[in-house]
Each structure stands twice: as C-alpha cells, then as structure tokens.
Design a protein around this motif. Structure first.
Motif, PDB file in Angstrom:
ATOM      1  N   GLY B  94       5.961 -10.090 -15.033  1.00 43.55           N
ATOM      2  CA  GLY B  94       7.394 -10.111 -15.299  1.00 43.55           C
ATOM      3  C   GLY B  94       8.271 -10.618 -14.160  1.00 43.55           C
ATOM      4  N   GLU B  95       7.675 -10.952 -13.013  1.00 41.93           N
ATOM      5  CA  GLU B  95       8.447 -11.449 -11.867  1.00 41.93           C
ATOM      6  C   GLU B  95       8.172 -12.942 -11.675  1.00 41.93           C
ATOM      7  N   THR B  96       9.228 -13.666 -11.262  1.00 44.99           N
ATOM      8  CA  THR B  96       9.058 -15.101 -11.044  1.00 44.99           C
ATOM      9  C   THR B  96       8.624 -15.384  -9.603  1.00 44.99           C
ATOM     10  N   PHE B  97       7.639 -16.258  -9.469  1.00 42.77           N
ATOM     11  CA  PHE B  97       7.175 -16.686  -8.143  1.00 42.77           C
ATOM     12  C   PHE B  97       7.255 -18.200  -8.076  1.00 42.77           C
ATOM     13  N   ASN B  98       7.562 -18.715  -6.899  1.00 46.04           N
ATOM     14  CA  ASN B  98       7.594 -20.160  -6.741  1.00 46.04           C
ATOM     15  C   ASN B  98       7.308 -20.516  -5.291  1.00 46.04           C
ATOM     16  N   GLN B  99       6.052 -20.477  -4.920  1.00 44.51           N
ATOM     17  CA  GLN B  99       5.613 -20.800  -3.570  1.00 44.51           C
ATOM     18  C   GLN B  99       4.387 -21.693  -3.705  1.00 44.51           C
ATOM     19  N   ASN B 100       3.891 -22.170  -2.587  1.00 44.54           N
ATOM     20  CA  ASN B 100       2.682 -22.987  -2.628  1.00 44.54           C
ATOM     21  C   ASN B 100       1.443 -22.187  -2.302  1.00 44.54           C
ATOM     22  N   MET B 101       0.447 -22.250  -3.164  1.00 47.38           N
ATOM     23  CA  MET B 101      -0.862 -21.745  -2.764  1.00 47.38           C
ATOM     24  C   MET B 101      -1.673 -22.954  -2.311  1.00 47.38           C
ATOM     25  N   PRO B 102      -2.192 -22.936  -1.067  1.00 49.12           N
ATOM     26  CA  PRO B 102      -2.952 -24.086  -0.583  1.00 49.12           C
ATOM     27  C   PRO B 102      -4.290 -24.201  -1.312  1.00 49.12           C
ATOM     28  N   ALA B 103      -4.810 -25.422  -1.435  1.00 41.81           N
ATOM     29  CA  ALA B 103      -6.113 -25.637  -2.060  1.00 41.81           C
ATOM     30  C   ALA B 103      -7.210 -25.098  -1.153  1.00 41.81           C
ATOM     31  N   LEU B 104      -8.148 -24.361  -1.751  1.00 42.09           N
ATOM     32  CA  LEU B 104      -9.293 -23.891  -0.965  1.00 42.09           C
ATOM     33  C   LEU B 104     -10.487 -24.760  -1.350  1.00 42.09           C
ATOM     34  N   SER B 105     -10.386 -26.038  -0.964  1.00 48.26           N
ATOM     35  CA  SER B 105     -11.315 -27.036  -1.496  1.00 48.26           C
ATOM     36  C   SER B 105     -12.723 -26.922  -0.927  1.00 48.26           C
ATOM     37  N   THR B 106     -12.887 -26.145   0.152  1.00 54.57           N
ATOM     38  CA  THR B 106     -14.230 -26.062   0.740  1.00 54.57           C
ATOM     39  C   THR B 106     -15.131 -25.069   0.005  1.00 54.57           C
ATOM     40  N   LEU B 107     -14.549 -24.229  -0.866  1.00 57.08           N
ATOM     41  CA  LEU B 107     -15.392 -23.263  -1.580  1.00 57.08           C
ATOM     42  C   LEU B 107     -16.217 -23.996  -2.641  1.00 57.08           C
ATOM     43  N   ASN B 108     -17.516 -23.665  -2.728  1.00 57.20           N
ATOM     44  CA  ASN B 108     -18.338 -24.319  -3.747  1.00 57.20           C
ATOM     45  C   ASN B 108     -18.362 -23.494  -5.040  1.00 57.20           C
ATOM     46  N   ASP B 109     -19.012 -24.029  -6.055  1.00 54.83           N
ATOM     47  CA  ASP B 109     -18.978 -23.398  -7.379  1.00 54.83           C
ATOM     48  C   ASP B 109     -19.504 -21.960  -7.372  1.00 54.83           C
ATOM     49  N   VAL B 110     -20.567 -21.722  -6.594  1.00 51.54           N
ATOM     50  CA  VAL B 110     -21.121 -20.356  -6.566  1.00 51.54           C
ATOM     51  C   VAL B 110     -20.115 -19.386  -5.953  1.00 51.54           C
ATOM     52  N   PHE B 130     -18.420 -14.254 -14.314  1.00 49.84           N
ATOM     53  CA  PHE B 130     -17.826 -15.582 -14.318  1.00 49.84           C
ATOM     54  C   PHE B 130     -18.917 -16.488 -13.759  1.00 49.84           C
ATOM     55  N   SER B 131     -19.636 -17.193 -14.620  1.00 57.89           N
ATOM     56  CA  SER B 131     -20.846 -17.874 -14.161  1.00 57.89           C
ATOM     57  C   SER B 131     -20.521 -19.181 -13.461  1.00 57.89           C
ATOM     58  N   GLN B 132     -21.536 -19.669 -12.750  1.00 62.84           N
ATOM     59  CA  GLN B 132     -21.400 -20.941 -12.051  1.00 62.84           C
ATOM     60  C   GLN B 132     -21.138 -22.070 -13.057  1.00 62.84           C
ATOM     61  N   ASP B 133     -21.777 -21.983 -14.230  1.00 63.84           N
ATOM     62  CA  ASP B 133     -21.557 -22.992 -15.265  1.00 63.84           C
ATOM     63  C   ASP B 133     -20.113 -22.996 -15.740  1.00 63.84           C
ATOM     64  N   GLU B 134     -19.582 -21.769 -15.905  1.00 61.68           N
ATOM     65  CA  GLU B 134     -18.192 -21.679 -16.362  1.00 61.68           C
ATOM     66  C   GLU B 134     -17.251 -22.312 -15.337  1.00 61.68           C
ATOM     67  N   VAL B 135     -17.557 -22.101 -14.046  1.00 61.35           N
ATOM     68  CA  VAL B 135     -16.741 -22.714 -12.998  1.00 61.35           C
ATOM     69  C   VAL B 135     -16.826 -24.232 -13.092  1.00 61.35           C
ATOM     70  N   ALA B 136     -18.051 -24.760 -13.190  1.00 60.12           N
ATOM     71  CA  ALA B 136     -18.246 -26.212 -13.245  1.00 60.12           C
ATOM     72  C   ALA B 136     -17.519 -26.805 -14.444  1.00 60.12           C
ATOM     73  N   GLN B 137     -17.626 -26.106 -15.598  1.00 67.60           N
ATOM     74  CA  GLN B 137     -16.972 -26.566 -16.819  1.00 67.60           C
ATOM     75  C   GLN B 137     -15.453 -26.604 -16.643  1.00 67.60           C
ATOM     76  N   SER B 138     -14.898 -25.486 -16.094  1.00 64.93           N
ATOM     77  CA  SER B 138     -13.440 -25.415 -15.895  1.00 64.93           C
ATOM     78  C   SER B 138     -12.959 -26.536 -14.982  1.00 64.93           C
ATOM     79  N   LEU B 139     -13.730 -26.798 -13.933  1.00 65.59           N
ATOM     80  CA  LEU B 139     -13.273 -27.781 -12.940  1.00 65.59           C
ATOM     81  C   LEU B 139     -13.219 -29.193 -13.521  1.00 65.59           C
TER      82      LEU B 139
END
Lengths: 211, 143
Positions: B94-110, B130-139
C-alpha cells in the motif's frame, strides 16, 4: 524473614546507587603533551585532538557550521545516497539512535555525503524524508571534496573516491560520538547491531556528564 | 571415524533445517528447506543491507519484501528484478516507492534460485522450491 528482605533491599539499593557514576567514556585519538609556562612555572598540559570548525550546506540548502552543534553531543558519519553496500545498514542503525533521542535538544546527528557530485541538497532532502527524518535534529550535508574528505580524517573515518568499488566511493561505516568540547568519545561500527546498542548506551553515559 | 562424522554432520543438517522451517513454514520439504538455508546466507550478503533482516525494508527508501500478493503475482519477474535491477514507481504493502535497485548481475541462476526460495517461502507465502529452471525460464522473458 522481614529482616532478610530488608537486608537484600538495602544491598541492592546501595549497588544501584553506586553503579552509574563509575563509568566515563575515554577521549579517543593521539594526545599531545605540551609544556607551558604559567606564572613563571612550567606546567604540563595534555591536548586531545578535536574536530575543527566547519561549514557545510545542509538538506535545506542552508549553510550550517560547528556553531549548530554547540552545547550538544552529536553522532557523525559518512555516506552517500545511492550507496549500494554498507550505508543502508549504517543508516538503519543510526535511525535507531535518532528515534531514541528524538526531541532531546542535547543530542544531534550529522551525516556527511561523500558524493559531492550527485548528492545536492534536494537529493539529501528527499533521502532524509524517505528515511523517516522529519526534524532538524539530524543534518545531512554536502561540501567540496577537499572539505568533506579533510574532515573525515579528523573523525578518524576513512573515505576515498574509487571507481573499483560498488557505487564509486570507498569508505568505512563508523558512527563517531562527539562531546561538547568536540572531542571524540566513541567510535562504533555502524554495520553491527551490537555496536549500535553500545552507542545508544554510551550516548546516555555522555549525556550524564552534562547534567 | 568417517562414518561417525558423516552421520554427525547429517544429523546437524537435519536439525538445522528443522529449526529453520519451524520458525516459519512447517510444510517445506527437505529440498525447499535446503534451498532456503543457502538462500538465507546469500540474502544476508546481497540483499539484507537494503531490505532488512526480516524483509522489513527501510522507511520509504527500500521496500519491504513482505508483500505476499506482489511476490506471487510477479513471481515470473523476481529473477529479472535481481539480475537487472528495478526502477520506477511501485506500490508495496500500500505504500509507493520510487528508488533505484542496482542490478546484481554477478549472481548466477543457482544463487538466484536459492535466494528466491528463501524470500518467497519466508517473507511470502509460497511453499515450493524456486528451481534453477524456473530462474532460467524467467530470465528469458524479462520485461
């Protein structure tokens, strides 16, 4: 039976009454011993490092100085608004102190931004209000690179511009407790919950010196 | 000797999982619980500074991760949020947020699978891995 209870009560009272006075916070930093001549006699004086005078622009674009902290103890730290690493934890912990001492005019807080390029006063203002700071007891300031980095040395806090670390600035997350004479009376790791608890109780101890 | 050690470690692990799951969700199977244990460790390193030890967030700067509806509705976007970051207005609890979350691009699927298992089962109301396959699919279908 009643005698026993009385005895226990007296002992605990005596214990309670004596305890708080015994503690005093040290003055931190390398002291200098100097010889002075007073009335023809040589005396030895000890000088402790103190925070020098300063002037910085705050979140309301007002120039504030060490005068704003006269007759107050305050906690200082160094951060920047888009810092991805230690700052959120450090500010979360400092917020605990702010909330505990909110309304106490003898305690203040001073956060210096080390990102003098991005953290303009209006950025600091929006950050402060989103953090939950709604009075002038906690100041957020910006200044020239030389002034901010120069004063961080005096607070014994390491800061450095470094493109190789996340966010572009390297710094340590210390919370530094300053007394009325601008002496450093405590240094706490703002990323640790236990050290923050210690800061909270040390503020009480320091406040008691000025009662 | 080796056998004793193995048994001991195994026993300790079971106690660990049992404890972790007993704090919150009692119906987690052993794999989900194991993912969540690993996820909690990674959460502490990569997310806790902003989102808090209990996923409580920080003021209006960092949103809580306890909005069960948001987590389940956006389940297929969660991996993208971690990998690519997030900006723009969002409404959480119910609260509005508007900030930047930085990309955590170094994390792998596992890693992401571990973290999201922890977040969705302990702060949200999910009860499965939340399986590794589900992560790969979402990405593959990030917005």
């Amino acid at each position: 039976m009643i005698k026993n209870i009385l005895a226990v009560a007296t002992v605990s009272l005596a214990f309670l009454a004596c305890q708080p006075n015994s503690k005093k916070l040290p003055i931190i930093g390398d002291r200098e011993v100097v010889e002075k001549v007073v009335d023809g006699k040589t005396v030895i004086d000890t000088i402790y490092p103190a925070i020098p005078n300063f002037e910085f622009l705050n979140q309301d674009s007002v120039l504030i100085s060490d005068k704003n902290f006269e007759n107050k103890i305050y906690v200082a730290n160094f951060f920047f608004t888009h810092c991805p690493s230690i700052c959120p934890t450090m500010q979360r912990n400092l917020l605990k102190a702010y909330e505990k001492f909110k309304g106490n005019s003898g305690v203040a807080f001073l956060s210096h931004s080390i990102d003098f390029k991005h953290d303009q006063p209006h950025v600091l203002k929006s950050y402060a209000s989103k953090l939950g700071v709604d009075n002038d007891q906690w100041q957020f300031v910006t200044g020239s690179k030389a002034d901010i980095y120069g004063i961080s040395d005096k607070y014994l806090v390491f800061t450095k511009e470094d493109e190789n670390v996340a966010g572009g600035y390297d710094h340590s997350g210390y919370l530094v407790l300053i007394d009325h004479e601008k002496h450093i009376r405590g240094v706490y790791d703002g990323t640790s919950e236990e050290e923050t608890e210690k800061l909270l109780s040390d503020i009480d101890i320091l406040l008691a010196e000025y009662k | 000797m080796k056998l004793v050690c193995t048994l001991l470690i195994f026993g300790l692990m079971i106690i660990g999982f049992a404890q972790l799951s007993s704090c919150h969700n009692n119906n987690l199977n052993i794999q989900t619980a194991q993912y969540a244990v690993n996820g909690q460790k990674l959460y502490k390193i990569h997310c806790q500074n902003c989102h808090g030890a209990k996923g409580e967030g920080l003021g209006k700067l960092y949103p809580p991760l306890t909005d069960k509806n948001f987590l389940s509705k956006n389940r297929n976007q969660l991996a993208c949020i971690i990998k690519n970051g997030l900006k723009g207005e969002i409404v959480i609890n119910g609260e509005t947020f508007n900030q930047n979350m930085p990309a955590l691009s170094t994390l792998n699927d596992v890693d992401i699978a571990y973290i999201l298992t922890y977040v969705t089962t302990h702060f949200g109301d999910a009860d499965s891995t939340f399986s590794q396959d589900e992560v790969a699919q979402s990405l593959k279908d990030c917005k």
